[in-house]
Motif scaffolding. Structure first.
Motif, short mmCIF file in Angstrom:
data_model
loop_
_atom_site.label_atom_id
_atom_site.label_comp_id
_atom_site.label_asym_id
_atom_site.label_seq_id
_atom_site.Cartn_x
_atom_site.Cartn_y
_atom_site.Cartn_z
N VAL A 166 2.25 -6.63 3.94
CA VAL A 166 2.39 -5.61 4.97
C VAL A 166 1.00 -5.28 5.50
N GLN A 167 0.91 -5.14 6.80
CA GLN A 167 -0.34 -4.66 7.41
C GLN A 167 -0.10 -3.25 7.93
N MET A 168 -1.00 -2.35 7.56
CA MET A 168 -0.97 -0.96 8.04
C MET A 168 -2.20 -0.72 8.90
N ALA A 169 -1.99 -0.26 10.13
CA ALA A 169 -3.11 0.05 11.02
C ALA A 169 -2.90 1.44 11.61
N VAL A 170 -3.90 2.29 11.51
CA VAL A 170 -3.80 3.67 11.98
C VAL A 170 -4.48 3.82 13.33
N THR A 171 -3.76 4.39 14.29
CA THR A 171 -4.38 4.78 15.55
C THR A 171 -4.61 6.29 15.54
N THR A 172 -5.83 6.68 15.86
CA THR A 172 -6.18 8.11 15.91
C THR A 172 -6.35 8.57 17.35
N HIS A 173 -5.90 7.74 18.30
CA HIS A 173 -6.07 8.05 19.72
C HIS A 173 -4.85 8.82 20.22
N ASN A 174 -4.99 10.13 20.28
CA ASN A 174 -3.89 10.99 20.74
C ASN A 174 -4.49 12.12 21.57
N THR A 175 -4.50 11.95 22.89
CA THR A 175 -5.15 12.93 23.76
C THR A 175 -4.38 14.24 23.87
N VAL A 188 0.77 5.28 12.05
CA VAL A 188 0.61 3.98 11.40
C VAL A 188 1.48 2.91 12.07
N GLN A 189 0.83 1.85 12.51
CA GLN A 189 1.54 0.66 12.98
C GLN A 189 1.80 -0.22 11.76
N VAL A 190 3.06 -0.51 11.49
CA VAL A 190 3.45 -1.28 10.30
C VAL A 190 3.87 -2.68 10.72
N THR A 191 3.25 -3.69 10.12
CA THR A 191 3.66 -5.08 10.34
C THR A 191 4.21 -5.63 9.03
N HIS A 228 3.89 4.78 13.96
CA HIS A 228 3.63 4.51 15.38
C HIS A 228 4.59 3.43 15.89
N SER A 229 4.75 2.36 15.12
CA SER A 229 5.60 1.24 15.52
C SER A 229 5.83 0.33 14.32
N VAL A 230 6.83 -0.53 14.45
CA VAL A 230 7.14 -1.52 13.42
C VAL A 230 7.18 -2.89 14.08
#
Length: 365
Positions: A166-175, A188-191, A228-230
Motif C-alpha cells: 500500500v502507498q500512503m501519500a498525504v496532501t496538506t494543500h487545502n486553501t 491521505v491518497q491510498v494506493t 483523499h482518494s483510493v
C-alpha cells in the motif's frame, strides 16, 4: 481499534532542532550547565519510536540535531565555497508524508510495515513516529478493512494472496483552512497494490469492497474525513518491484495537489514525491536565493519538474536577450510524470516567462 478511527489522529509534539556550520558566538557557562544542556538536547532530539530496534526505516535514534553525516555535509559544501551551510531537522516526528508499506501476515493478523533489515520479514509499525499521524490512522483503517472483508495479504513464497503493498501519500494543500491548520488536517491518497493483472481479474470484487470500505469509513461523509482518494495498481511480477504499469482511479479526487516552493504541484500516485513536504519546501525556498537571475536550469531526475518549475516561478530563469539560453529543461525517465508536469504548468503564475520543456530520457546516460 475502532476508537482510534473515530477520534482525531494523534498529534506529535513538533520538536525542531537546528545546526549550522558557522562558529557559535562566545558564551560563558559552567561545566554543569553545558552538560545539562547537552543531555536535554539529546533527549528532545531523540526519535522515541517503539519500532526502532526492529524496523529498517530509521537508522538514527538519538542526537537527531547532529547526525553522523552532518560533518561530511559541512565539509562537502565548504569545499565548493558554501560557507553559510545550515542544517535544520524540521519536525522530528510526523514528518513523513509519503510511505510505501508491505502487507503480509494473514487476514486475521495483517502486518503492514517495512522489512526487517536484511530479510523479507515484515515488521508491523502502527505507531511509527516518522509517519504523518494521518498515515498511521489510514493504516489502522486499512487493517480493519483487511480483517472484516477477509482480504488475504500477499504470500511471497507462493505468489498468492490479494494485497501486496500500500502507498500512503498525504496532501496538506487545502486553501479552505488557515495555513497553520493545513498540515495536521492532511488527507491521505491510498494506493492498493493488488496481486492481479487488471481490474477484471479474479479477486476484483474484494478490491472494490476494500476501496468502498476505506471510502465509507474515511471519506468526506464519515465521522473523520481522512481519505483523499483510493487508487489501484496491478502487479503480478515475481521480482521485488512494488508497482506494476497499470493504474486505476477508484474513488475520491483524481487530482492530488501539494504547495511547495511557491507553486501548486500535481502528483499522480505513480509520480515521485519527496516524503518530507515541509523540509522540501524549505529547501526550495533557500535554493531560489542561490540561483542567479536569467539562469538556464536543467532539472535531472525531475519527476513532475518541481525544482525547475519552482525556480521558474521565482523568476530566476527569465528570458533575456539570448532567449535560447534562458530555459528550464526537466528530464525524467518515468513517462507517467509528464501528465503531472503539464497540470503543474497550467497553474504557474502568468508572470513566468521562461522557456520550459519536459524530456523523457534516462538522466544517467
Amino acid at each position: 481499534m475502532t476508537l482510534r478511527l473515530i477520534t482525531s489522529p494523534p498529534s506529535f509534539p513538533r520538536f525542531t532542532c537546528h545546526a549550522t556550520a558557522l562558529p557559535p558566538s562566545p558564551q560563558i557557562s559552567t561545566p554543569t550547565s553545558i552538560s545539562s544542556t547537552s543531555q536535554l538536547q539529546s533527549l528532545t532530539c531523540a526519535l522515541h519510536c517503539p519500532h526502532f530496534q526492529s524496523c529498517s526505516g530509521c537508522t538514527h535514534e538519538h542526537n537527531l540535531h547532529h547526525p553522523v553525516i552532518l560533518e561530511d555535509a559541512k565539509n562537502f559544501f565548504r569545499k565548493y565555497g558554501v560557507t553559510d551551510f545550515t542544517f535544520d531537522t524540521c519536525n522530528l516526528w510526523g514528518w513523513r508524508c509519503r510511505a510505501k508499506l508491505a502487507v503480509r501476515g494473514s487476514s486475521t493478523n495483517p502486518l503492514i510495515g517495512l522489512y526487517e533489515e536484511g530479510t523479507h520479514n515484515v515488521i508491523d509499525i502502527p505507531e511509527c513516529k516518522a509517519h504523518h499521524p494521518n498515515i498511521n490512522a489510514a493504516v489502522e483503517l486499512l487493517r480493519q478493512g483487511i480483517t472484516e472483508l477477509d482480504i488475504e495479504p500477499f504470500l511471497e513464497d507462493e505468489g498468492t494472496g490479494n494485497l501486496r503493498y500500500v502507498q500512503m501519500a498525504v496532501t496538506t494543500h487545502n486553501t479552505s483552512l488557515p495555513a497553520a491548520k493545513r498540515y495536521m488536517s492532511g488527507k491521505v491518497q491510498v494506493t492498493l497494490v493488488w496481486n492481479s493483472r487488471n481490474e477484471t481479474s479474479a479477486g476484483s470484487e474484494k478490491l472494490n469492497a476494500l476501496a468502498n470500505f476505506l471510502w465509507k469509513k474515511g471519506g468526506p461523509r464519515s465521522r473523520l474525513h481522512l481519505i483523499h482518494s483510493v487508487w489501484a495498481n496491478f502487479q503480478t511480477s515475481e521480482k521485488n518491484i512494488i508497482f506494476g504499469n497499470r493504474w486505476r482511479h477508484l474513488l475520491g479526487e483524481r487530482d492530488f495537489w501539494e504547495h511547495v516552493g511557491g507553486i501548486d504541484v500535481s502528483l499522480a500516485p505513480s509520480s515521485f514525491g519527496q516524503a518530507n513536504t515541509r523540509a522540501f519546501d524549505a529547501l526550495l525556498q533557500k535554493l531560489q536565493k542561490y540561483v542567479p537571475y536569467e539562469s538556464s536550469v536543467t532539472d535531472l531526475y525531475a519527476g513532475a519538474g518541481v525544482i525547475g518549475l519552482s525556480l521558474a516561478a521565482a523568476r530566476k530563469c527569465r528570458q533575456g536577450l539570448m532567449l535560447s539560453y534562458r530555459s528550464i529543461k526537466c528530464i525524467e525517465i518515468n513517462k507517467e510524470s509528464k501528465v503531472s508536469f503539464e497540470k503543474t504548468i497550467e497553474r504557474l503564475p502568468a508572470t513566468v516567462d521562461s522557456n520550459i520543456t519536459w524530456h523523457h530520457a534516462d538522466a544517467s546516460k
